[in-house]
Design a protein around this motif. Sequence first.
Motif, mmCIF file in Angstrom:
data_model
loop_
_atom_site.group_PDB
_atom_site.id
_atom_site.type_symbol
_atom_site.label_atom_id
_atom_site.label_comp_id
_atom_site.label_asym_id
_atom_site.label_seq_id
_atom_site.Cartn_x
_atom_site.Cartn_y
_atom_site.Cartn_z
ATOM 1 N N ASN A 94 5.431 -6.960 0.604
ATOM 2 C CA ASN A 94 6.167 -5.857 -0.004
ATOM 3 C C ASN A 94 6.848 -6.239 -1.318
ATOM 4 O O ASN A 94 6.968 -5.414 -2.220
ATOM 5 C CB ASN A 94 7.223 -5.347 0.982
ATOM 6 C CG ASN A 94 7.904 -4.097 0.496
ATOM 7 O OD1 ASN A 94 7.256 -3.059 0.327
ATOM 8 N ND2 ASN A 94 9.205 -4.160 0.267
ATOM 9 N N THR A 95 7.287 -7.496 -1.436
ATOM 10 C CA THR A 95 8.090 -7.899 -2.590
ATOM 11 C C THR A 95 7.359 -8.958 -3.408
ATOM 12 O O THR A 95 7.174 -10.091 -2.962
ATOM 13 C CB THR A 95 9.457 -8.448 -2.135
ATOM 14 O OG1 THR A 95 10.114 -7.467 -1.330
ATOM 15 C CG2 THR A 95 10.318 -8.787 -3.335
ATOM 16 N N LYS A 123 -0.416 -2.403 2.566
ATOM 17 C CA LYS A 123 -0.997 -1.635 1.475
ATOM 18 C C LYS A 123 -2.517 -1.724 1.558
ATOM 19 O O LYS A 123 -3.066 -2.704 2.029
ATOM 20 C CB LYS A 123 -0.557 -2.195 0.115
ATOM 21 C CG LYS A 123 0.931 -2.350 -0.099
ATOM 22 C CD LYS A 123 1.196 -3.125 -1.405
ATOM 23 C CE LYS A 123 2.656 -3.504 -1.550
ATOM 24 N NZ LYS A 123 2.886 -4.358 -2.735
ATOM 25 N N TRP A 124 -3.156 -0.704 1.047
ATOM 26 C CA TRP A 124 -4.596 -0.681 0.826
ATOM 27 C C TRP A 124 -5.416 -0.532 2.107
ATOM 28 O O TRP A 124 -4.873 -0.273 3.176
ATOM 29 C CB TRP A 124 -5.039 -1.880 -0.021
ATOM 30 C CG TRP A 124 -4.481 -1.830 -1.404
ATOM 31 C CD1 TRP A 124 -3.466 -2.585 -1.906
ATOM 32 C CD2 TRP A 124 -4.862 -0.928 -2.458
ATOM 33 N NE1 TRP A 124 -3.192 -2.229 -3.212
ATOM 34 C CE2 TRP A 124 -4.042 -1.204 -3.571
ATOM 35 C CE3 TRP A 124 -5.825 0.089 -2.571
ATOM 36 C CZ2 TRP A 124 -4.153 -0.515 -4.783
ATOM 37 C CZ3 TRP A 124 -5.934 0.773 -3.770
ATOM 38 C CH2 TRP A 124 -5.106 0.469 -4.860
ATOM 39 N N THR A 125 -6.721 -0.679 1.944
ATOM 40 C CA THR A 125 -7.679 -0.317 2.995
ATOM 41 C C THR A 125 -8.860 -1.279 2.977
ATOM 42 O O THR A 125 -8.865 -2.272 2.249
ATOM 43 C CB THR A 125 -8.223 1.107 2.738
ATOM 44 O OG1 THR A 125 -8.918 1.108 1.468
ATOM 45 C CG2 THR A 125 -7.106 2.152 2.699
ATOM 46 N N LYS A 126 -9.858 -0.945 3.759
ATOM 47 C CA LYS A 126 -11.140 -1.649 3.721
ATOM 48 C C LYS A 126 -11.609 -1.840 2.278
ATOM 49 O O LYS A 126 -11.318 -1.027 1.410
ATOM 50 C CB LYS A 126 -12.169 -0.819 4.497
ATOM 51 C CG LYS A 126 -13.602 -1.304 4.446
ATOM 52 C CD LYS A 126 -14.504 -0.330 5.174
ATOM 53 C CE LYS A 126 -15.966 -0.736 5.079
ATOM 54 N NZ LYS A 126 -16.842 0.205 5.797
ATOM 55 N N GLN A 127 -12.356 -2.911 2.046
ATOM 56 C CA GLN A 127 -12.903 -3.341 0.752
ATOM 57 C C GLN A 127 -11.925 -4.164 -0.077
ATOM 58 O O GLN A 127 -12.343 -4.903 -0.959
ATOM 59 C CB GLN A 127 -13.380 -2.169 -0.121
ATOM 60 C CG GLN A 127 -14.525 -1.368 0.438
ATOM 61 C CD GLN A 127 -15.019 -0.355 -0.560
ATOM 62 O OE1 GLN A 127 -15.103 -0.637 -1.753
ATOM 63 N NE2 GLN A 127 -15.337 0.823 -0.091
ATOM 64 N N VAL A 128 -10.619 -4.027 0.183
ATOM 65 C CA VAL A 128 -9.630 -4.718 -0.639
ATOM 66 C C VAL A 128 -9.286 -6.057 0.018
ATOM 67 O O VAL A 128 -8.471 -6.127 0.940
ATOM 68 C CB VAL A 128 -8.373 -3.857 -0.834
ATOM 69 C CG1 VAL A 128 -7.358 -4.603 -1.704
ATOM 70 C CG2 VAL A 128 -8.742 -2.521 -1.468
ATOM 71 N N LEU A 169 2.498 -12.400 -6.216
ATOM 72 C CA LEU A 169 2.807 -13.521 -5.331
ATOM 73 C C LEU A 169 3.736 -13.050 -4.217
ATOM 74 O O LEU A 169 4.732 -12.365 -4.484
ATOM 75 C CB LEU A 169 3.476 -14.644 -6.127
ATOM 76 C CG LEU A 169 3.917 -15.891 -5.344
ATOM 77 C CD1 LEU A 169 2.695 -16.678 -4.863
ATOM 78 C CD2 LEU A 169 4.820 -16.769 -6.214
ATOM 79 N N TYR A 170 3.412 -13.444 -2.985
ATOM 80 C CA TYR A 170 4.238 -13.050 -1.841
ATOM 81 C C TYR A 170 4.496 -14.258 -0.943
ATOM 82 O O TYR A 170 3.592 -15.070 -0.690
ATOM 83 C CB TYR A 170 3.537 -11.954 -1.027
ATOM 84 C CG TYR A 170 3.320 -10.685 -1.815
ATOM 85 C CD1 TYR A 170 4.303 -9.712 -1.897
ATOM 86 C CD2 TYR A 170 2.118 -10.472 -2.493
ATOM 87 C CE1 TYR A 170 4.107 -8.550 -2.632
ATOM 88 C CE2 TYR A 170 1.906 -9.324 -3.232
ATOM 89 C CZ TYR A 170 2.910 -8.362 -3.307
ATOM 90 O OH TYR A 170 2.709 -7.228 -4.045
ATOM 91 N N ASN A 173 12.208 -8.279 10.432
ATOM 92 C CA ASN A 173 12.616 -8.018 9.049
ATOM 93 C C ASN A 173 11.499 -7.407 8.189
ATOM 94 O O ASN A 173 11.646 -7.278 6.980
ATOM 95 C CB ASN A 173 13.111 -9.313 8.389
ATOM 96 C CG ASN A 173 11.987 -10.325 8.195
ATOM 97 O OD1 ASN A 173 10.959 -10.263 8.868
ATOM 98 N ND2 ASN A 173 12.181 -11.262 7.276
ATOM 99 N N THR A 174 10.374 -7.057 8.815
ATOM 100 C CA THR A 174 9.260 -6.484 8.056
ATOM 101 C C THR A 174 9.664 -5.172 7.407
ATOM 102 O O THR A 174 10.334 -4.331 8.021
ATOM 103 C CB THR A 174 8.047 -6.236 8.978
ATOM 104 O OG1 THR A 174 7.664 -7.464 9.593
ATOM 105 C CG2 THR A 174 6.870 -5.669 8.196
ATOM 106 N N GLU A 175 9.234 -4.971 6.165
ATOM 107 C CA GLU A 175 9.483 -3.725 5.452
ATOM 108 C C GLU A 175 8.194 -2.916 5.377
ATOM 109 O O GLU A 175 7.097 -3.479 5.208
ATOM 110 C CB GLU A 175 10.001 -4.015 4.042
ATOM 111 C CG GLU A 175 11.349 -4.711 4.021
ATOM 112 C CD GLU A 175 11.869 -4.891 2.597
ATOM 113 O OE1 GLU A 175 12.062 -3.875 1.914
ATOM 114 O OE2 GLU A 175 12.053 -6.042 2.189
ATOM 115 N N LEU A 176 8.329 -1.606 5.505
ATOM 116 C CA LEU A 176 7.178 -0.713 5.378
ATOM 117 C C LEU A 176 6.882 -0.527 3.896
ATOM 118 O O LEU A 176 7.737 -0.083 3.128
ATOM 119 C CB LEU A 176 7.462 0.633 6.043
ATOM 120 C CG LEU A 176 6.328 1.664 6.022
ATOM 121 C CD1 LEU A 176 5.092 1.116 6.730
ATOM 122 C CD2 LEU A 176 6.774 2.967 6.661
#
Length: 820
Positions: A584-585, A444-449, A574-575, A320-323
């Motif tokens: 995602n949501t 979402k996002w990349t290294k450092q985050v 919050l996830y 059920n993962t969303e991109l």
Amino acid sequence: MKTTKCLLLIGMIAVALAAVAPSVLAQVQTTGTPGSPSATTTIDGKQLPAPDPKFGGVIKETAADSKPYWPPTIVPPKGAPNVLLIMTDDQGYGVCSTFGGVIPTPAMDRIAKAGLRYTQFHSTALCSPTRAALISGRNHHSAGFGVISEQATGYPGYDSIITKDKATVGTILRDNGYATSWFGKNHNTPTYLYSLAGPFDQWPSGMGFDYFYGFMGGETNQWTPYLFRDHTAIFPWIGKKGYNLTTDMADEAIKYMTELNAAAPEKPFFLYYVPGGTHAPHHPTPEWIAKMKGKFDMGWNQMREQIFANQKKLGVIPPNTELTAWPDSLPKWDTLNATQKKVYAHQAEIFGAYVAYTDNEIGRVIQAVEDLGKLDNTLIIYISGDNGTSAEGSTVGTTFDLAPIQGVDMPVDLQLKFYDVLGSDHTTPHMSVAWSWAFDTPFKWTKQVASFFGGTRQGMAISWPGHIKDTGGIRPQFHHMIDIVPTILEAVGIHAPETVNGIAQKPIEGVSMAYTFDSANANARSKRETQYFEMFGNRALYHDGWIAVTPPPQPPWLMGTAKMPNLNDYKWELYNIADDYSENTDLAAKNPDKLKELQGLFMDEAKKYQVLPLDNSILERLLAPRPSAVAGRTEFTYSGEVSGIPDGNAPNLVGKSFSITADVEVPAGGGEGMLNTLGGRFGGYGLYVLKGKPVFTYNFLALERFRWEGAQALTAGKHTIVFDFKYDGPGMAKPGTGILSVDGKEVAKKTIPHTVPALFTIDESFDVGVDTRTSVDDKDYQPPFRFTGKINKLTIKLEPPSTTAEDEKAKAEVLARVND
């Protein structure tokens, strides 16, 4: 006589047993006759090093009437496995084929098929902090690495010092009888301790690793690396065409294991293998680049969709993962022109080749373990990346990584000119941020985050034949880098020590993952219920399937140049990752009580693990004072040949006027060679004698070279050669005028339109009388280019920096980009 012998034997046994606490007698394993050269023993491990046993023999006036007694050799528990701990660099969750990536990584695939894949394993989002957590078993702030050492500040959680009350896994295993070694990257030594002046307690040797073969700092050129064997700088590429550290490191690790097996076949090893791949510069060999031709022509958006589909097919993300959505700040592939697509696709080809090449060499090391007959008793842990994929290549990527981080952009048309040599020893490439985001699919996002899984979710595979029977299985339990040390200790049957070198130890903060090895626990509840994340003020708190996060107020590729909000003004999201794997949501508005609960938990954890004081500054921390051997000095004097001085211990000529004076003796027939240099092919300067003539070359980040040269060759005898540079400041990267003179007479004068903004190099050294690694101008000479005459004295004088406070802040911005 028999009675005497029996009494003697009983006494020897009693002495041996007296050294062991009665409460743990059953845990200690001994072999051989006590006092014999072949006797061995395990230890309870509470005190490291173990206290020396009392002499159990007999001493009389003569040796003939005495009885020798050898202390037993300390060994690990019977059956304790070898441990091969592998971690690559700057690879997000969607990079490797093992976790759905389009880049083949058969070595990692091999470990996953023979063992388990972990789909919720986490880093700290940044290099040094992750590595400190990995080898200490403590959170990165607890281990002093709240940030990289180049940004260290004088607080316990941020001073880049792993204190003596937090012994590493290297120390624990070594003192329990393991052979310990470290191959590859070391970014856990404070930068001001890089020189051979020491002390070395924060080098690998001081952290429990008996052998070190690797490089210092965040990155290095793989063709001419900043390489050390233990404490000594080495240059193995000299005379070896096609040398690459990625292969050399595997060769050295294999050689080490082979020689250890020949010398002590029963002694288990702990080998920490951490290659530079795939941190920039991306340096694969040509044959690997060829294998990637055309593989990324589909572009980053389509590649992301492909990775996502692969991940679902492999079962490494829930069905059920969303991109997550593509960010508006990055261009979509179909908006690019033909030239952009060609250049960007090739950037990914170089990166992909580097990933595959690095994995291939790791595969050679794993195969060597099998060839030595040790694979069946070796615990192998293979972690893909110490953080998410790097976003430091800028939005357009680069051919020379020191240029864009200093505000010197490389337009795509300029990059195209280097298309055929990209990745070679003539370039130091990095790729566009858009690729980095795509390689962190589905997040979402990349290294450092640190607040999102694009920065912290790492693929990991573990194998241990005979102990992990659910081969090819997948484990979804939530775990973190700090859980690796306790996992290793449980596997080898060794307890964490109470004291090391007389110093009481802080508890290990990780929890063992060994319970997941049992197929009955395939879907068991995670033993890690809570984990905090923090980097540069970005925060997250995971607890029991929920995570509260702060979205970055600015993207990491801007490196802190935009105004940062007050820490209390950050937005929180919050996830429920138990149902929303990719974050995602956002449920913050629907569940404010849960958000408040996790925010409170974050502060509890922050107080417990030295996270305070919170600090979202990037540039200011780079400018913060810290120990330095050259702070405040304006004059430096050298004589003879000196090489290998790290940049941090060398005179800093950037942004100021300076003079270099060389008092030399030229031999009969003329002299030649280097007088003084810092840097090399990708930025730096050199004062040297070429075909008898004095030359000064200023290498502007490989993009432009400025040259001063005397018209006449130097005669035999003593001469004074001076290069005097007047900087036209204040401001960064300003013009300047240089005058080259010999014996007080001007021989060349030139004004240059700009200078290097902040730094010449990060992985080359300051040398006198010789040039190591690369030349500042390949057309003039090749290292080592030793001066054939004599340098009686070389003096460098610095004038105060011609920079303003704003300039210093801008310089710090540059250093933030490179030191990450």
